[in-house]
Design a protein around this motif. Structure first.
Motif, PDB file in Angstrom:
ATOM      1  N   GLY A 157       0.935  -1.242   0.128  1.00 51.73           N
ATOM      2  CA  GLY A 157       0.026   0.005   0.055  1.00 51.73           C
ATOM      3  C   GLY A 157       0.863   1.269  -0.021  1.00 51.73           C
ATOM      4  N   ASN A 158       0.195   2.279   0.164  1.00 51.68           N
ATOM      5  CA  ASN A 158       0.670   3.637   0.130  1.00 51.68           C
ATOM      6  C   ASN A 158       1.971   3.702   1.127  1.00 51.68           C
ATOM      7  OD1 ASN A 158       1.397   6.308  -0.104  1.00 51.68           O
ATOM      8  ND2 ASN A 158      -0.596   7.132   0.283  1.00 51.68           N
ATOM      9  N   LEU A 159       2.983   4.266   0.880  1.00 53.70           N
ATOM     10  CA  LEU A 159       3.973   4.210   1.945  1.00 53.70           C
ATOM     11  C   LEU A 159       3.730   5.327   3.019  1.00 53.70           C
ATOM     12  CD1 LEU A 159       7.253   3.216  -0.045  1.00 53.70           C
ATOM     13  CD2 LEU A 159       5.898   1.778   1.437  1.00 53.70           C
ATOM     14  N   ASN A 160       2.972   6.328   2.391  1.00 55.84           N
ATOM     15  CA  ASN A 160       2.734   7.687   3.006  1.00 55.84           C
ATOM     16  C   ASN A 160       1.203   7.683   3.556  1.00 55.84           C
ATOM     17  OD1 ASN A 160       5.122   8.903   2.628  1.00 55.84           O
ATOM     18  ND2 ASN A 160       4.500   9.261   0.498  1.00 55.84           N
ATOM     19  N   ALA A 161       0.878   6.553   3.922  1.00 57.81           N
ATOM     20  CA  ALA A 161      -0.613   6.210   4.306  1.00 57.81           C
ATOM     21  C   ALA A 161      -0.434   6.838   5.721  1.00 57.81           C
ATOM     22  CB  ALA A 161      -1.137   4.881   4.145  1.00 57.81           C
ATOM     23  N   ARG A 162      -1.807   7.273   6.159  1.00 59.15           N
ATOM     24  CA  ARG A 162      -1.907   7.644   7.669  1.00 59.15           C
ATOM     25  C   ARG A 162      -1.942   6.567   8.579  1.00 59.15           C
ATOM     26  NH1 ARG A 162      -7.098  11.112  10.465  1.00 59.15           N
ATOM     27  NH2 ARG A 162      -6.503  10.459  12.514  1.00 59.15           N
ATOM     28  N   LEU A 163      -2.781   5.433   8.255  1.00 56.75           N
ATOM     29  CA  LEU A 163      -2.893   4.452   9.323  1.00 56.75           C
ATOM     30  C   LEU A 163      -1.956   3.309   8.604  1.00 56.75           C
ATOM     31  CD1 LEU A 163      -6.439   4.246   9.945  1.00 56.75           C
ATOM     32  CD2 LEU A 163      -4.588   5.359  11.174  1.00 56.75           C
ATOM     33  N   THR A 164      -1.032   2.587   9.447  1.00 60.66           N
ATOM     34  CA  THR A 164      -0.513   1.084   9.067  1.00 60.66           C
ATOM     35  C   THR A 164      -0.983   0.132   9.989  1.00 60.66           C
ATOM     36  OG1 THR A 164       1.736   2.319   8.652  1.00 60.66           O
ATOM     37  CG2 THR A 164       1.832   0.009   8.975  1.00 60.66           C
ATOM     38  N   MET A 165      -1.360  -0.982   9.384  1.00 62.21           N
ATOM     39  CA  MET A 165      -1.818  -2.143   9.922  1.00 62.21           C
ATOM     40  C   MET A 165      -0.612  -3.122   9.990  1.00 62.21           C
ATOM     41  SD  MET A 165      -5.516  -3.020   8.499  1.00 62.21           S
ATOM     42  CE  MET A 165      -4.872  -3.423   6.805  1.00 62.21           C
ATOM     43  N   GLN A 166       0.217  -3.087  11.066  1.00 63.97           N
ATOM     44  CA  GLN A 166       1.156  -4.222  11.487  1.00 63.97           C
ATOM     45  C   GLN A 166       0.548  -5.414  11.758  1.00 63.97           C
ATOM     46  OE1 GLN A 166       3.863  -2.136  14.392  1.00 63.97           O
ATOM     47  NE2 GLN A 166       5.258  -1.558  12.707  1.00 63.97           N
ATOM     48  N   VAL A 198      -5.273   5.626   2.245  1.00 63.24           N
ATOM     49  CA  VAL A 198      -5.325   6.079   3.730  1.00 63.24           C
ATOM     50  C   VAL A 198      -4.713   4.815   4.523  1.00 63.24           C
ATOM     51  CG1 VAL A 198      -6.803   6.523   5.472  1.00 63.24           C
ATOM     52  CG2 VAL A 198      -7.318   7.446   3.326  1.00 63.24           C
ATOM     53  N   VAL A 199      -4.516   3.745   4.176  1.00 63.64           N
ATOM     54  CA  VAL A 199      -4.207   2.628   4.914  1.00 63.64           C
ATOM     55  C   VAL A 199      -3.175   1.719   4.057  1.00 63.64           C
ATOM     56  CG1 VAL A 199      -4.965   0.581   6.331  1.00 63.64           C
ATOM     57  CG2 VAL A 199      -6.720   2.468   6.136  1.00 63.64           C
ATOM     58  N   ASN A 200      -1.998   1.549   5.018  1.00 64.12           N
ATOM     59  CA  ASN A 200      -1.142   0.420   4.482  1.00 64.12           C
ATOM     60  C   ASN A 200      -1.240  -0.699   5.342  1.00 64.12           C
ATOM     61  OD1 ASN A 200       0.829   0.869   6.124  1.00 64.12           O
ATOM     62  ND2 ASN A 200       1.843   2.561   4.884  1.00 64.12           N
ATOM     63  N   TRP A 201      -0.364  -1.693   4.755  1.00 62.68           N
ATOM     64  CA  TRP A 201      -0.239  -3.049   5.441  1.00 62.68           C
ATOM     65  C   TRP A 201       1.227  -3.604   5.516  1.00 62.68           C
ATOM     66  CZ3 TRP A 201      -2.446  -7.844   2.717  1.00 62.68           C
ATOM     67  CH2 TRP A 201      -2.371  -8.995   3.433  1.00 62.68           C
ATOM     68  N   ALA A 222      -2.542 -10.907  14.842  1.00 63.55           N
ATOM     69  CA  ALA A 222      -2.562  -9.717  15.828  1.00 63.55           C
ATOM     70  C   ALA A 222      -2.229  -8.569  14.843  1.00 63.55           C
ATOM     71  CB  ALA A 222      -1.659 -10.059  16.977  1.00 63.55           C
ATOM     72  N   LEU A 223      -3.186  -7.462  15.195  1.00 59.76           N
ATOM     73  CA  LEU A 223      -2.643  -6.083  14.514  1.00 59.76           C
ATOM     74  C   LEU A 223      -2.440  -4.972  15.459  1.00 59.76           C
ATOM     75  CD1 LEU A 223      -5.532  -5.999  11.907  1.00 59.76           C
ATOM     76  CD2 LEU A 223      -3.324  -6.634  11.483  1.00 59.76           C
ATOM     77  N   ARG A 224      -1.418  -4.395  15.222  1.00 62.66           N
ATOM     78  CA  ARG A 224      -1.253  -3.001  15.837  1.00 62.66           C
ATOM     79  C   ARG A 224      -1.297  -1.784  14.789  1.00 62.66           C
ATOM     80  NH1 ARG A 224       4.538  -1.154  18.534  1.00 62.66           N
ATOM     81  NH2 ARG A 224       5.428  -1.659  16.445  1.00 62.66           N
ATOM     82  N   VAL A 225      -2.496  -1.121  15.017  1.00 62.33           N
ATOM     83  CA  VAL A 225      -2.784   0.004  14.090  1.00 62.33           C
ATOM     84  C   VAL A 225      -1.929   1.221  14.447  1.00 62.33           C
ATOM     85  CG1 VAL A 225      -4.599   1.261  13.023  1.00 62.33           C
ATOM     86  CG2 VAL A 225      -4.823  -1.234  13.458  1.00 62.33           C
ATOM     87  N   LEU A 226      -1.238   1.849  13.902  1.00 60.18           N
ATOM     88  CA  LEU A 226      -0.302   2.765  13.815  1.00 60.18           C
ATOM     89  C   LEU A 226      -0.965   4.168  13.160  1.00 60.18           C
ATOM     90  CD1 LEU A 226       3.206   1.764  13.261  1.00 60.18           C
ATOM     91  CD2 LEU A 226       1.922   1.818  15.431  1.00 60.18           C
ATOM     92  N   ASP A 227      -1.422   5.302  14.077  1.00 59.79           N
ATOM     93  CA  ASP A 227      -1.942   6.442  13.393  1.00 59.79           C
ATOM     94  C   ASP A 227      -0.669   7.576  13.370  1.00 59.79           C
ATOM     95  OD1 ASP A 227      -3.187   8.725  12.711  1.00 59.79           O
ATOM     96  OD2 ASP A 227      -5.029   8.595  13.939  1.00 59.79           O
ATOM     97  N   HIS A 228      -0.150   7.681  12.284  1.00 56.11           N
ATOM     98  CA  HIS A 228       0.939   8.376  11.867  1.00 56.11           C
ATOM     99  C   HIS A 228       0.520  10.112  12.187  1.00 56.11           C
ATOM    100  CE1 HIS A 228       3.054   5.179  10.719  1.00 56.11           C
ATOM    101  NE2 HIS A 228       2.277   4.614   9.688  1.00 56.11           N
ATOM    102  N   ALA A 253     -13.270  -0.797  12.840  1.00 58.39           N
ATOM    103  CA  ALA A 253     -12.330  -0.294  13.958  1.00 58.39           C
ATOM    104  C   ALA A 253     -11.423   0.912  13.182  1.00 58.39           C
ATOM    105  CB  ALA A 253     -11.264  -1.490  14.185  1.00 58.39           C
ATOM    106  N   LEU A 254     -11.089   0.768  12.051  1.00 58.42           N
ATOM    107  CA  LEU A 254     -10.233   1.982  11.454  1.00 58.42           C
ATOM    108  C   LEU A 254     -11.101   3.249  11.456  1.00 58.42           C
ATOM    109  CD1 LEU A 254      -8.670  -0.193   8.513  1.00 58.42           C
ATOM    110  CD2 LEU A 254      -7.535   0.384  10.620  1.00 58.42           C
ATOM    111  N   GLN A 255     -12.153   3.035  11.094  1.00 57.67           N
ATOM    112  CA  GLN A 255     -13.229   4.309  10.886  1.00 57.67           C
ATOM    113  C   GLN A 255     -13.347   5.051  12.380  1.00 57.67           C
ATOM    114  OE1 GLN A 255     -16.728   2.607   9.312  1.00 57.67           O
ATOM    115  NE2 GLN A 255     -15.957   2.477   7.355  1.00 57.67           N
ATOM    116  N   GLN A 256     -13.100   4.242  13.270  1.00 57.88           N
ATOM    117  CA  GLN A 256     -13.298   4.808  14.807  1.00 57.88           C
ATOM    118  C   GLN A 256     -11.902   5.482  14.821  1.00 57.88           C
ATOM    119  OE1 GLN A 256     -14.383   1.474  17.512  1.00 57.88           O
ATOM    120  NE2 GLN A 256     -16.324   1.614  16.799  1.00 57.88           N
ATOM    121  N   ILE A 257     -10.789   4.885  14.627  1.00 59.70           N
ATOM    122  CA  ILE A 257      -9.433   5.263  14.776  1.00 59.70           C
ATOM    123  C   ILE A 257      -9.603   6.573  14.007  1.00 59.70           C
ATOM    124  CG2 ILE A 257      -7.140   5.176  14.342  1.00 59.70           C
ATOM    125  CD1 ILE A 257      -7.442   2.157  14.751  1.00 59.70           C
ATOM    126  N   LEU A 258      -9.896   6.667  12.973  1.00 59.44           N
ATOM    127  CA  LEU A 258      -9.886   7.968  12.142  1.00 59.44           C
ATOM    128  C   LEU A 258     -10.874   9.193  12.399  1.00 59.44           C
ATOM    129  CD1 LEU A 258      -9.696   6.228   8.673  1.00 59.44           C
ATOM    130  CD2 LEU A 258      -7.900   7.529   9.663  1.00 59.44           C
TER     131      LEU A 258
END
Length: 268
Positions: A98-107, A134-137, A235-241, A261-266
């Motif tokens: 995904g986009n390397l500059n995405a706001r959210l990263t799903m690790q 908006v999201v990368n992985w 298991a996912l760690r979602v990072l909000d950059h 879950a992602l919409q709530q974070i955003l």
């Protein structure tokens, strides 16, 4: 709003070549034909040499193998295209889709031998595909002890592919590992052979696996997950950059649950 859609991923079917044998006579369609080989020997009269049935079968098998290899390579190239959002190279050689500059990263801390990781794999891809950048992985290796040695060796094999062919091809290979593994520690069989089945170099895979390459990375991923309190996969760690916050999501989740879950974070 991040719009999430999901759908089944369909691998293209490979064409088949038919071989018909009856009463010792072999007929090949659209491949090649032969009946006799004529040769001149030291100025003597022309001699007709006929191939034996075993020789014919051997030649046919070689032709069929080559045709199958071409089809497999073509299918894998198509699969690579499905991961077009993966940059060929990434910072620090991370496995990122995904986009390397995405706001959210799903690790994702994942084990290739984990059935629920396998089940969630396609859903995570659909999240990224439909997030409009908006999201990368990011894939993190977390091979479980109960699934080793297959899980750890396959994690290393994915990194070997990334090293030789780049990030995008590694994601396609990872897709195939999840698709073809028998799960729960049973693996995909001989790894160099599996590499060849994707049209990749079996020799390069063998040399990489025989070295200690990438073992530090896999161990570092595992330690990182353990420090976060992760004991199972997925298991996912979602990072909000944007905010600098991170969120931990444990266990299998459907694409719809991930979207919520992602919409709530955003803040949507």
């Amino acid at each position: 709003m991040v719009k999430i859609y999901s759908g089944p991923f369909v691998m293209p079917k490979l064409s088949q070549v038919a071989l018909f044998a009856a009463f010792g006579v072999l007929s090949l369609s659209h491949a090649y034909q032969f009946s006799e080989i004529k040769a001149l020997k030291q100025g003597q009269s022309q001699v007709t040499q006929t191939l034996t049935s075993n020789e014919v079968v051997s030649i046919v098998d070689q032709r069929l193998d080559l045709a199958e290899q071409r089809q497999v390579k073509k299918a894998f190239q198509t699969l690579i295209g499905e991961y077009e959002l993966a940059s060929p190279q990434t910072p620090e050689d991370r496995l990122v889709y995904g986009n390397l500059n995405a706001r959210l990263t799903m690790q994702e801390f994942s084990d290739i031998e984990c059935p629920f990781c396998r089940k969630m794999h396609g859903g995570l891809k659909s999240v990224v595909d439909n997030s409009r950048g908006v999201v990368n992985w990011e894939f993190k290796h977390f091979p479980l002890s109960g699934h080793n040695p297959a899980a750890a060796m396959q994690a290393k094999a994915v990194e070997c592919v990334r090293e030789s062919y780049g990030n995008q091809v590694a994601w396609a290979a990872l897709d195939q590992f999840f698709e073809k593994t028998r799960s729960n520690g049973q693996g995909v069989g001989d790894l160099p052979t599996f590499a060849r089945s994707m049209g990749l170099s079996g020799k390069a895979m063998e040399l990489c696996l025989d070295s200690d390459a990438h073992e530090d990375r896999i161990s570092a991923d595992y330690r990182e997950g353990s420090k976060l309190g992760i004991t199972g996969t997925p298991a996912l760690r979602v990072l909000d950059h944007k905010t600098g916050r991170d969120y931990l999501i444990k266990g299998y989740k459907t694409p719809e649950q991930l979207a919520q879950a992602l919409q709530q974070i955003l803040g949507y």
